[in-house]
Motif scaffolding. Structure first.
Motif, PDB file in Angstrom:
ATOM      1  N   UNK A   1      19.551 -34.329   5.720  1.00  0.00           N
ATOM      2  CA  UNK A   1      20.000 -35.595   5.149  1.00  0.00           C
ATOM      3  C   UNK A   1      20.993 -35.443   3.964  1.00  0.00           C
ATOM      4  N   UNK A   2      21.282 -33.991   3.471  1.00  0.00           N
ATOM      5  CA  UNK A   2      22.008 -33.588   2.701  1.00  0.00           C
ATOM      6  C   UNK A   2      21.637 -33.350   1.308  1.00  0.00           C
ATOM      7  N   UNK A   3      20.325 -33.325   1.094  1.00  0.00           N
ATOM      8  CA  UNK A   3      19.485 -32.906  -0.062  1.00  0.00           C
ATOM      9  C   UNK A   3      19.701 -31.467  -0.258  1.00  0.00           C
ATOM     10  N   UNK A   4      19.412 -31.231  -1.528  1.00  0.00           N
ATOM     11  CA  UNK A   4      19.532 -29.672  -1.904  1.00  0.00           C
ATOM     12  C   UNK A   4      18.020 -29.512  -2.357  1.00  0.00           C
ATOM     13  N   UNK A   5      17.158 -28.611  -1.638  1.00  0.00           N
ATOM     14  CA  UNK A   5      15.972 -28.224  -1.833  1.00  0.00           C
ATOM     15  C   UNK A   5      15.795 -26.787  -2.451  1.00  0.00           C
ATOM     16  N   UNK A   6      15.043 -26.577  -3.483  1.00  0.00           N
ATOM     17  CA  UNK A   6      14.856 -25.469  -4.178  1.00  0.00           C
ATOM     18  C   UNK A   6      14.103 -24.487  -3.243  1.00  0.00           C
ATOM     19  N   UNK A   7      14.481 -23.259  -3.052  1.00  0.00           N
ATOM     20  CA  UNK A   7      13.465 -22.109  -2.209  1.00  0.00           C
ATOM     21  C   UNK A   7      13.734 -20.830  -2.631  1.00  0.00           C
ATOM     22  N   UNK A   8      12.935 -20.009  -2.525  1.00  0.00           N
ATOM     23  CA  UNK A   8      12.650 -18.666  -2.779  1.00  0.00           C
ATOM     24  C   UNK A   8      12.931 -17.938  -1.502  1.00  0.00           C
ATOM     25  N   UNK A   9      13.985 -16.966  -1.640  1.00  0.00           N
ATOM     26  CA  UNK A   9      14.233 -16.329  -0.247  1.00  0.00           C
ATOM     27  C   UNK A   9      14.064 -14.941  -0.347  1.00  0.00           C
ATOM     28  N   UNK A  10      13.415 -14.492   0.834  1.00  0.00           N
ATOM     29  CA  UNK A  10      13.188 -12.863   0.921  1.00  0.00           C
ATOM     30  C   UNK A  10      14.023 -12.661   2.240  1.00  0.00           C
ATOM     31  N   UNK A  11      15.087 -11.584   1.926  1.00  0.00           N
ATOM     32  CA  UNK A  11      15.850 -11.414   3.144  1.00  0.00           C
ATOM     33  C   UNK A  11      15.808  -9.702   3.331  1.00  0.00           C
ATOM     34  N   UNK A  12      15.665  -9.449   4.430  1.00  0.00           N
ATOM     35  CA  UNK A  12      15.515  -8.128   4.864  1.00  0.00           C
ATOM     36  C   UNK A  12      16.614  -7.781   6.158  1.00  0.00           C
ATOM     37  N   UNK A  13      17.019  -6.594   6.279  1.00  0.00           N
ATOM     38  CA  UNK A  13      18.245  -6.209   7.233  1.00  0.00           C
ATOM     39  C   UNK A  13      17.685  -5.228   7.952  1.00  0.00           C
TER      40      UNK A  13
END
Length: 276
Positions: free
Chosen positions: A264-276
């Motif tokens: 819908x185009x909204x911006x939602x605050x999130x916490x991201x944990x990224x692994x490679x």
């Protein structure tokens, strides 16, 4: 005759063959020179045939030693005429057990598979000339353990085109099935995890999302796998991609707060944990 065959089967020179021919001529009461010449050629041909047979037998023995499965030929009633390979290792029964029909192969197939798979595929095997099939099913070993096998089977017809025998190969695929089961459990756990999970390649193309991530963004899975990270991650651009991946590679992982763009185009605050 036994001496003759033993002589030909061994490694002998042409001179040895000539001596044998001379002895044969004396026994036969004399043979002319031309006849002796053709006899020599004939015995050399036999010697070559025996050598070829021996080589074929050696190749066959090598194949059998390195064959990790069961090769068979049998009647249409599951009674084997030929059974070779890792029979006891896979089934717990000996070759002799199957050759006398105690048990028959269909008697060790798991009842559920015998009803739902094997019997359904057996009808065309019994009626269609040249029919072949590959199938996975369970067997019950002599000790009660259940094993998965993969079987390739085809029929052999008589002169009238009627299926008369079956032949094929059977392999133990229990470990493969166990791996597949663990993968399915892992896949189910990831699909239904409470947190959103996304997999992307180094170019930023989305290759997988779970159900929670779909709920977070409002997209379906099919829609998301046609998008890139640049489409849904606020502030993540192609220009920043290389520096971002280099940082992840050097650290191994990264956790940070940011914004996720929804359908819908909204911006939602999130916490991201990224692994490679």
């Amino acid at each position: 005759i036994g001496v003759l065959i033993d002589f030909l089967a061994g490694s002998h020179t042409h001179t040895g063959i000539e001596h044998l021919m001379a002895f044969f001529c004396l026994v036969m009461g004399g043979v002319d020179f031309i006849g002796m010449f053709y006899m020599k050629d004939y015995f050399l041909t036999i010697q070559e045939m025996l050598r070829t047979c021996q080589e074929s037998e050696e190749r066959y023995s090598s194949f059998v030693r390195n064959f990790h499965g069961i090769a068979y030929k049998g009647t249409m009633n599951y009674i084997p005429l030929f059974f070779h390979g890792e029979v006891e290792e896979i089934t717990g029964y000996t070759v002799e057990d199957f050759l006398v029909g105690h048990p028959r192969w269909d008697e060790i197939v798991h009842p559920e598979d015998l009803k739902n798979i094997v019997k359904k595929l057996s009808e065309p095997l019994h009626t269609q000339p040249g029919y072949s099939s590959a199938r996975d099913y369970r067997i019950i070993r002599k000790d009660g353990a259940i094993r998965w096998v993969h079987e390739f089977v085809t029929n052999i017809c008589d002169r009238n085109g009627k299926p008369e025998y079956v032949q094929g190969a059977i392999y133990d695929i229990t470990e493969q099935k166990q791996v597949e089961e663990r993968l399915l459990i892992t896949q189910f756990s990831v699909d239904h995890a409470a947190v959103g999970i996304l997999w992307a390649d180094a170019e930023g193309n989305i290759v997988y999302v779970n159900n929670a991530f779909c709920r977070l963004t409002g997209y379906t899975q099919d829609e998301l796998v046609r998008k890139t990270l640049f489409d849904i991650v606020t502030g993540f651009t192609r220009e920043h991609r290389k520096a971002f991946w280099d940082e992840i590679r050097s650290k191994g992982s990264k956790t940070y707060e940011g914004f996720q763009r929804t359908k819908e185009g909204k911006e939602v605050a999130v916490e991201r944990s990224i692994n490679i």
